[in-house]
Design an enzyme around this catalytic site. Structure first.
Site, PDB file in Angstrom:
ATOM      1  CG  ASP A 125      41.856  44.823  36.078  1.00  0.00           C
ATOM      2  OD1 ASP A 125      41.274  45.109  35.023  1.00  0.00           O
ATOM      3  OD2 ASP A 125      41.928  43.667  36.521  1.00  0.00           O
ATOM      4  CG  ASP A 184      37.315  44.409  36.658  1.00  0.00           C
ATOM      5  OD1 ASP A 184      36.785  43.323  36.362  1.00  0.00           O
ATOM      6  OD2 ASP A 184      38.303  44.489  37.399  1.00  0.00           O
ATOM      7  CG  ASP A 199      38.761  41.810  39.715  1.00  0.00           C
ATOM      8  OD1 ASP A 199      38.214  40.697  39.607  1.00  0.00           O
ATOM      9  OD2 ASP A 199      39.845  42.100  39.190  1.00  0.00           O
TER      10      ASP A 199
END
Length: 1157
Positions: free
Chosen positions: A811, A815, A488
C-alpha cells in the site's frame, strides 16, 4: 574541481567559469582556419576544389556547434574553463545519480547574507544553485540541500512564536522563497526547436540530404515528413503533461498567520517555513474541505485529513498534536506523520485545543509550517512526474554497443567501395564519397526512435486502461526482468474487510473463544469499544476496518462526541479523553478513558509486545495466541490499567510510557483476515512463470506463514528463526508446531533451504544485520514477519545487492520505503473491488469509472432493444471522445491523484492482479525491443551489401522503389510494436540482453542465407543479360538485374520481420496480431503479383522490367527456401539459448559467498 553533493539524486558537481565569446573553442580556432583558407588555399587550388574544402570546413564547424548543444561535457569543454574555488565559478555542471536524469549546466548564484543581531550585523557570502526546483547551498566544502525546519526537537516547535520582526520575515522570504509551484510553460515552437536540435533528428536530416543528392526525392520527402510528424506528436504530448501539472497550484485561500505578535490574514502562497498558522475546515453552511497549503506540524488540536491525493489511502487519517511527546525527541516526518498535515491534502474536520497557549482567532488548529513549495510532499510528487520523463527503453549501453557492432560492418563495406572506386580514375569522386556516406549512415533507420518510443508508450497506454499509472517509464523494461516478487500481506494479499471471531480470556486450563458479547467481561467489551482511532466524518464512521469490525462484533455504538455506548445490557458507557495512536515501531495503541468518574487506560497491540507490559502473564498466554495465529487469525492482546483520581487536564497530558505500563491482561481479540479472491491464483501464476515469491509483513510470524501457504509462497515445511529463550545461547530455526528445532548456522543455510521454507522475524533480521549475515541468508527467506517499515526497505536493498531484480507490491502508506527501493514498486491505492473476474472486464470497468459517472443506461440492465441501442450509442460516443482526446501514440498524461508519492507504478485495484499485468507488459516491451534490434541489424547488413558490392556492379534502386520499401518497413515496425502480450505468463523468460550470443549468432546465420539468396538471384538474372554493362555512376535505368535485386531485397525484408517476430509465449502470434498478419499477407500477394507480371501498369510505375517466366517462379521458390531456412535456424537457436531463469538456490549462494569473502 569536483565537489560532493549531500543529495541522493546528485552524484557530484563540477565548477566552471564561462570564457568570453571570442575565446570559446568553437570560435577562434575556426576564425583562424577560415583566414588560412582565404590566404593559403584559395590562391593555390582550383575554385571548385577550394569551395569543396570550404564546405567541408563549414560542415565541421556546424557539427562542433551542434555538439555543444548535444553534449553538456563538450559544451563545458568548449565554452568554459574549470576552476578550483567556488567564488570564481559562474556555473556548475550537475552530474545526477543513475536514473535521475541527464547532466545539466546551471548558474551558480553568489549572494551576501546579513547575519547577527541589531547591534552587530555582519555580511556572509552564500553560494548556491538550483537544480530541478531544489536549492543547494555551499557549506563545508560540500553543496547541501537547502534545509527546512523539519528535523527540530518537539520542544523547539512547541516554543515557536512565528516571525517576530519584519527583518526576520524578509530574511526567510529571501532564503526559501514564496510558497508556489512555478515552472515555465514552453511554447510549441520552443519545444519543437529543442527536439529538432536532437542528435538523432539532425543525423536523419543529414541522411535525407544525402538521399536527395542521389536523386531519391520521393523517399527523402516521405522520411522527412515521418520524422517531423513524430517529433510534433512527442512535443504535443509534453505540452499536454506540462499543462496538466500547471493546473496544480497552492491553494490561495486566506489563512490566519501569527507574525510580529499579532494574527494577520495572508494568502496561502505567502506562507514561510516557521510560520505559526491557524488551519482547519471552514465553518458555516458553505463550508467545504480545505486544502492544506504547505506541510505543517500540529501544535494544538486534532484534525481528520484526506490524503488520497498523495498516498492513495482512501481511509481518512487522524492527525493529532505533539502534546504529550518528549520535548527532547527530534521530529521524523516519516515516523511521526500522525502529527503532520501534508500539503495538497484536504481537512475534513478539525477540533481546536482550547487549552493552547496561543488562541487561534477563527477556531482552527494551531500549526507550524515545516516545508513549502516544491519541498512539500505534493511538490516532491510533482517533481517526480515533471523530471522522471527519460525515454529509456532498453539498456542504453547495450544499444550503443550493438549499433557500434553494425557500424563496423558498414565501415568494412564503405572501405571496400572506396578502395574499388579509387582504382578507377574516371569514376566521380563526389558520387563515390556520397555512396560511402550513405553506407555508413544506413546503420540507423529513421524508424528506430519512433518504434522504440511506441513500444514503451503502447505498454503505458495498456496499463492505464487497466487502472495502472506509471511516472517512470524506464521502469517498464525492468518489469520484464523481475525474478523476485515481494508482497505485503495486510490489505494487499488479504482483504481489508476484517471479521471479528471473538475473545479468548485464557482462564483455567483451556482457552475458549467466546463470540457472544453478553458472555464477555464488561472490561473486555469496554476496551474493544473504546480503544480505537475511529472518527466521524460528515456523520459517517470511518477508520481501520479491524476496529470497525470489533465495534460491530461487540454490538456497541460510537458517537460523535467520542463516547462508546452499549446497545444492549447495562455496561457503563466509556468517554475517550486522550488517544496514543498506533505506531508501527511500538506495535500498540492506547486510550485514556473515563467511566463514570473513574479514569482508566486501555491498551491493545501485538501479544508479544503487550506481554512485556503486563503485571501478571497467564500460564497459557503464549500457547493460546500461537494456537490462533497458526490458523491464520489476527490476534490482538487487550489490557487495561486503573489510573489514580486526577483532573481531566492531567489525564490528557499523561505520557505514553506511564499509560502503557503495569497493565492487567483482559483477553485476546481474534479476527479473521480473509484472502482477496484472486491472490492465490495470481501468485500461483507468478510462481509458475519463474518468479520467486516473498511475503514481507508486520503481522505475527505464525499468521504470516499460514497465509503464505494459502497463496503458494511456501510449499515445504516452514522453519521460523526465533530468538534465544530460557537462558539459551543463540537463535534457532523452529517449526510452527515447535516439534522441529535446528540451531542457526549461516554456513548451512543453503542445505536448510533445500528442504524447508524459511521465515525470519524482525528480531532475527536485526541479528542478521548485526552479524553481517544479511546477504548470505536473505536470498533464501520466503516470509518476513513482524518487520517495521525500515526493515522492509533493508530487505529490498539486500536483495538488490545480491543481484536480484525485485518487484514490491504494497500500500502507499507503510511500504513507501520498500516500494522506492524495488526495481518495480507497485502501490495498490484506493482499493475498490472491481467486478468481473477477467482482467479485461476489470480494466474496462476502471476506464469507464475514471472517465465519467455511469449514465442510467449503463447502470440499468439492457432489457430492451432501445436500451441496447442507447448503450451502443454511449460506447460510440466514448470511443470518439478517446480518439479526439488522444492520438493513441503518445504516452498517457499522469495526473496528481492517479500517481502516488509511494512508487513508480500506482494501481487503483483491490487486487494483486496489477503485478502480473505490469510483468506481462514489461516482458512484452523487452521482447519487442529485442526483435526490433535484430531486424535493424539484419536490414543494416543487407543494406551494407546492396550499397557496396551490388552498387559497384551497377545495381541501383529507383526512387519510387525506395519509397515503397520504406513504407513497408515503417508499417511492419509499427505493427510489431503494437503486439499485445498474452493474458497468461509463461514459465519461459525473455532474453534480458540485446547484445548476447543468441542475437549475434542468429543474425550472422540469417545474413549468410540472405547473402546466398541475393547472390544467386542476381547471378541468375545476369545470365539473361550478359552483354549489358552498367556504370555505377550512371542514372537509374530499369533492367533485369535492378528488378530482381529490388524484389529479392523486399523479400528479405519481409522474411526478416516474419522470422524474427517473437510471439508466443510472450506476445500475440503472427496470426493473432491481425494488422501484422494482414500486412505480411499483402506483401506476399504484392511479390506474387510483381513477380508474375499480372499487373503490368503497376510494374511500369515501379519501373520493373518483365521477368523471364522460369526466373519469376524460381525467384519465389528460392525466397520460400530462404525464409524456411531462416525460420528453422531461428527456432533452433531459441531452443539452444532459452531466456535466463532467476538465480537458483545454488547460484545465489555462490554469489553471496563471493561477496562475503
Amino acid at each position: 574541481m569536483e565537489l560532493d553533493v549531500d543529495a541522493k539524486t546528485i552524484k557530484r558537481v563540477e565548477l566552471y567559469r564561462w570564457r568570453g565569446v571570442a575565446w570559446q573553442l568553437d570560435v577562434w580556432p575556426f576564425v583562424l582556419l577560415y583566414v588560412a583558407w582565404a590566404l593559403l588555399l584559395l590562391p593555390q587550388l582550383d575554385f571548385m576544389d577550394a569551395v569543396i574544402v570550404l564546405l567541408g570546413l563549414a560542415l565541421l564547424h556546424i557539427l562542433v556547434v551542434l555538439f555543444t548543444a548535444w553534449s553538456v561535457d563538450f559544451r563545458c569543454f568548449m565554452h568554459a574553463s574549470k576552476v578550483n574555488r567556488v567564488r570564481e565559478a559562474d556555473v556548475v555542471k550537475v552530474v545526477p545519480a543513475k536514473f535521475s536524469g541527464s547532466k545539466e549546466v546551471v548558474p551558480l548564484v553568489h549572494t551576501t547574507l546579513e547575519v547577527g543581531s541589531k547591534n552587530s550585523i555582519s555580511s556572509q557570502p552564500e553560494h548556491s544553485f538550483e537544480f530541478r526546483k531544489q536549492k543547494f547551498i555551499f557549506s563545508d566544502d560540500t553543496f547541501r540541500k537547502l534545509l527546512y525546519p523539519s528535523k527540530e526537537t518537539f520542544g523547539v516547535y512547541s516554543r515557536s512564536s512565528g516571525y517576530g520582526t519584519d527583518a526576520k520575515e524578509k530574511a526567510a522570504l529571501g532564503k526559501w522563497g514564496r510558497n508556489v509551484f512555478e515552472f515555465p510553460q514552453p511554447t510549441f515552437q520552443k519545444l519543437m526547436k529543442e527536439h529538432c536540435m536532437e542528435p538523432f533528428f539532425v543525423f536523419q536530416v543529414f541522411c535525407v540530404g544525402l538521399w536527395c543528392l542521389d536523386e531519391y526525392w520521393y523517399y527523402s520527402i516521405f522520411t522527412l515528413f515521418m520524422l517531423i510528424l513524430f517529433e510534433s506528436t512527442v512535443v504535443k504530448s509534453r505540452l499536454k503533461t506540462l499543462a496538466e501539472l500547471r493546473r496544480v497550484r497552492v491553494d490561495s485561500q486566506t489563512i490566519h498567520v501569527y507574525r510580529t505578535g499579532k494574527w494577520l490574514k495572508l494568502s496561502g502562497v505567502d506562507l514561510l517555513p516557521g510560520d505559526l498558522v491557524s488551519i482547519g475546515r471552514a465553518t458555516g453552511q458553505t463550508s467545504e474541505e480545505r486544502t492544506v497549503p504547505a506541510d505543517m506540524l500540529l501544535l494544538a488540536g486534532t484534525a481528520i485529513a484526506n490524503e488520497a491525493l498523495l498516498t492513495g489511502e482512501s481511509t481518512p487519517q487522524w492527525k493529532v498534536s505533539i502534546v504529550g511527546r518528549d520535548m527532547e525527541e527530534k521530529l521524523s516526518i516519516r515516523k511521526d506523520k500522525a502529527h503532520v498535515l501534508f500539503g495538497g491534502t484536504k481537512i475534513l474536520q478539525h477540533t481546536p485545543d482550547k487549552a493552547s497557549h496561543l488562541k487561534t482567532p477563527d477556531g482552527g488548529c494551531l500549526a507550524v509550517v515545516l516545508r513549502t513549495g516544491f519541498e512539500t510532499s505534493q511538490g516532491k510528487l510533482m517533481r517526480t512526474i515533471l523530471f522522471s520523463t527519460e525515454r529509456v527503453t532498453a539498456n542504453n549501453w547495450e544499444s550503443g554497443l550493438f549499433i557500434l557492432f553494425l557500424v563496423f560492418f558498414a565501415l568494412v563495406a564503405a572501405g571496400y567501395v572506396l578502395k574499388q572506386g579509387l582504382e578507377h580514375p574516371t569514376r566521380s569522386k563526389f558520387k563515390l564519397f556520397l555512396n560511402c556516406s550513405m553506407i555508413i549512415t544506413s546503420v540507423i533507420p529513421p524508424e528506430l526512435p519512433m518504434e522504440l518510443s511506441i513500444a514503451v508508450n503502447t505498454s503505458l497506454i495498456a496499463l492505464v486502461r487497466r487502472g495502472i499509472y506509471c511516472t517512470e517509464p524506464f521502469r517498464i523494461p525492468f518489469a520484464g526482468k523481475v525474478d523476485t516478487c515481494c508482497f505485503d500481506k495486510t490489505g494487499t494479499l488479504t482483504s481489508d474487510d476484517m471479521e471479528f471471531l471473538g475473545v479468548c480470556n485464557v482462564e483455567g486450563k483451556g482457552s475458549h473463544l467466546e463470540s457472544d458479547p453478553t458472555k464477555l467481561l464488561d472490561r473486555t467489551l469496554q476496551i474493544l469499544a473504546a480503544c480505537h482511532a475511529l472518527v466521524f466524518v460528515d456523520n459517517k464512521l470511518v477508520g481501520d476496518p479491524l476496529e470497525k469490525a470489533a465495534l460491530k462484533g461487540v454490538d456497541w455504538s460510537y458517537t460523535a462526541d467520542e463516547k462508546a455506548v452499549a446497545r444492549r445490557g447495562s455496561v457503563p458507557a466509556v468517554q475517550i479523553i486522550q488517544r496514543h495512536h498506533f505506531s508501527s515501531s511500538l506495535k500498540r495503541m492506547s486510550t485514556v478513558v473515563r467511566i463514570d468518574e473513574n479514569f482508566l487506560a486501555f491498551t491493545k497491540g501485538a501479544p508479544e509486545t503487550i506481554q512485556e507490559r503486563l503485571v501478571h502473564v497467564p500460564e497459557s498466554y503464549v500457547h493460546t495466541y500461537k494456537t490462533y495465529t497458526r490458523q491464520g487469525a489476527r490476534v490482538l492482546a487487550l489490557a487495561y490499567k486503573v489510573l489514580p483520581d486526577i483532573p481531566v487536564g492531567e489525564a490528557r497530558s499523561l505520557e505514553r510510557q506511564s499509560v502503557e505500563s503495569d497493565l492487567v491482561f483482559c483477553g485476546f481479540a481474534v479476527f479473521a483476515c480473509p484472502l482477496r479472491k484472486d491472490s492465490a491464483s495470481v501468485l500461483k501464476d507468478l510462481k509458475d512463470s519463474s518468479h520467486d515469491l516473498v511475503m514481507i509483513t508486520g503481522d505475527q510470524a505464525l499468521t504470516a506463514c499460514h497465509v503464505a501457504g494459502q497463496v503458494h509462497i511456501v510449499s515445504q515445511p516452514v522453519l521460523i528463526l526465533t530468538p534465544p529463550s530460557n537462558g539459551q545461547d543463540g537463535f534457532n530455526w523452529l517449526s510452527p508446531d515447535e516439534e522441529t528445532k535446528i540451531a542457526y548456522e549461516v554456513e548451512k543455510i543453503q542445505i536448510l533451504a533445500d528442504n524447508y521454507d524459511l521465515c525470519v522475524s524482525g528480531d532475527g533480521l536485526a541479528m542478521l544485520q548485526r552479524t553481517g549475515a544479511l546477504e548470505p541468508v536473505l536470498p533464501f527467506v520466503k516470509v518476513y514477519a513482524r518487520v517495521a517499515p525500515d526493515h522492509k526497505e533493508l530487505i529490498l536493498i539486500t536483495l538488490k545487492d545480491v543481484g536480484r531484480t525485485t518487484l514490491m507490491c504494497g500500500d502507499g502508506t507503510n511500504d513507501v520505503g520498500a516500494l522506492k527501493q524495488a526495481h518495480v514498486g507497485v502501490a495498490l491505492l484506493n482499493a475498490v473491488e472491481v467486478p468481473g473476474k477477467s482482467p479485461s472486464a476489470s480494466s474496462s470497468t476502471v476506464t469507464v469509472k475514471r472517465q465519467r459517472a455511469p449514465t442510467s443506461s449503463q447502470t440499468s440492465r439492457p432489457n430492451s432493444a432501445a436500451s441496447r441501442a442507447e448503450q451502443q450509442k454511449q460506447k460510440l460516443k466514448q470511443m470518439m471522445d478517446e480518439m479526439n482526446s488522444d492520438d493513441g501514440r503518445s504516452a498517457p498524461v499522469v495526473r496528481l491523484g492517479d500517481a502516488s508519492m509511494a512508487s513508480a507504478f500506482t494501481a487503483k485495484h483491490a487486487s494483486v492482479q496489477p503485478t502480473a499485468d505490469i510483468i506481462r507488459q514489461g516482458r512484452s516491451t523487452l521482447v519487442t525491443t529485442l526483435q526490433m534490434f535484430k531486424i535493424l541489424g539484419l536490414n543494416c547488413l543487407s543494406t551494407a551489401y546492396v550499397l557496396s558490392v551490388m552498387y559497384l556492379d551497377g545495381v541501383k534502386l529507383g526512387d519510387v522503389q525506395a519509397t515503397i520499401s520504406g513504407l513497408f518497413t515503417a508499417a511492419f515496425f509499427l505493427f510489431i510494436s503494437n503486439a499485445r502480450p498474452l493474458s497468461t505468463l509463461s514459465a519461459q523468460r525473455p532474453h534480458p540482453n540485446i547484445f548476447s550470443a543468441y542475437v549475434i549468432i542468429s543474425m550472422l546465420g540469417q545474413f549468410a542465407m540472405h547473402l546466398c539468396f541475393l547472390v544467386s538471384v542476381v547471378r541468375a538474372a545476369e545470365s539473361y543479360m550478359p552483354e549489358e554493362c552498367v556504370e555505377p555512376d550512371s542514372d537509374f535505368t530499369p533492367n533485369l538485374v535492378n528488378t530482381v535485386s529490388y524484389m529479392a531485397n523486399m523479400m528479405i525484408q519481409v522474411a526478416t520481420f516474419a522470422v524474427n517476430y517473437i510471439g508466443h509465449p510472450f506476445n500475440q502470434s503472427i496470426r493473432e496480431n491481425k494488422p501484422f498478419f494482414y500486412a505480411l499477407t499483402a506483401a506476399a500477394l504484392f511479390f506474387t503479383t510483381i513477380s508474375s507480371d499480372l499487373l503490368r501498369d503497376l510494374n511500369d510505375w515501379l519501373r520493373l522490367v518483365p521477368l523471364p517466366k522460369p526466373l519469376g517462379w524460381k525467384l519465389l521458390l528460392w525466397a520460400g527456401m530462404m525464409s524456411l531456412g531462416c525460420f528453422v535456424w531461428e527456432r533452433l537457436l531459441r531452443a539452444l539459448f532459452p531466456g535466463r531463469r532467476p538465480l537458483t538456490r545454488s547460484k545465489a549462494s555462490s554469489n553471496v559467498d563471493k561477496k562475503v569473502q
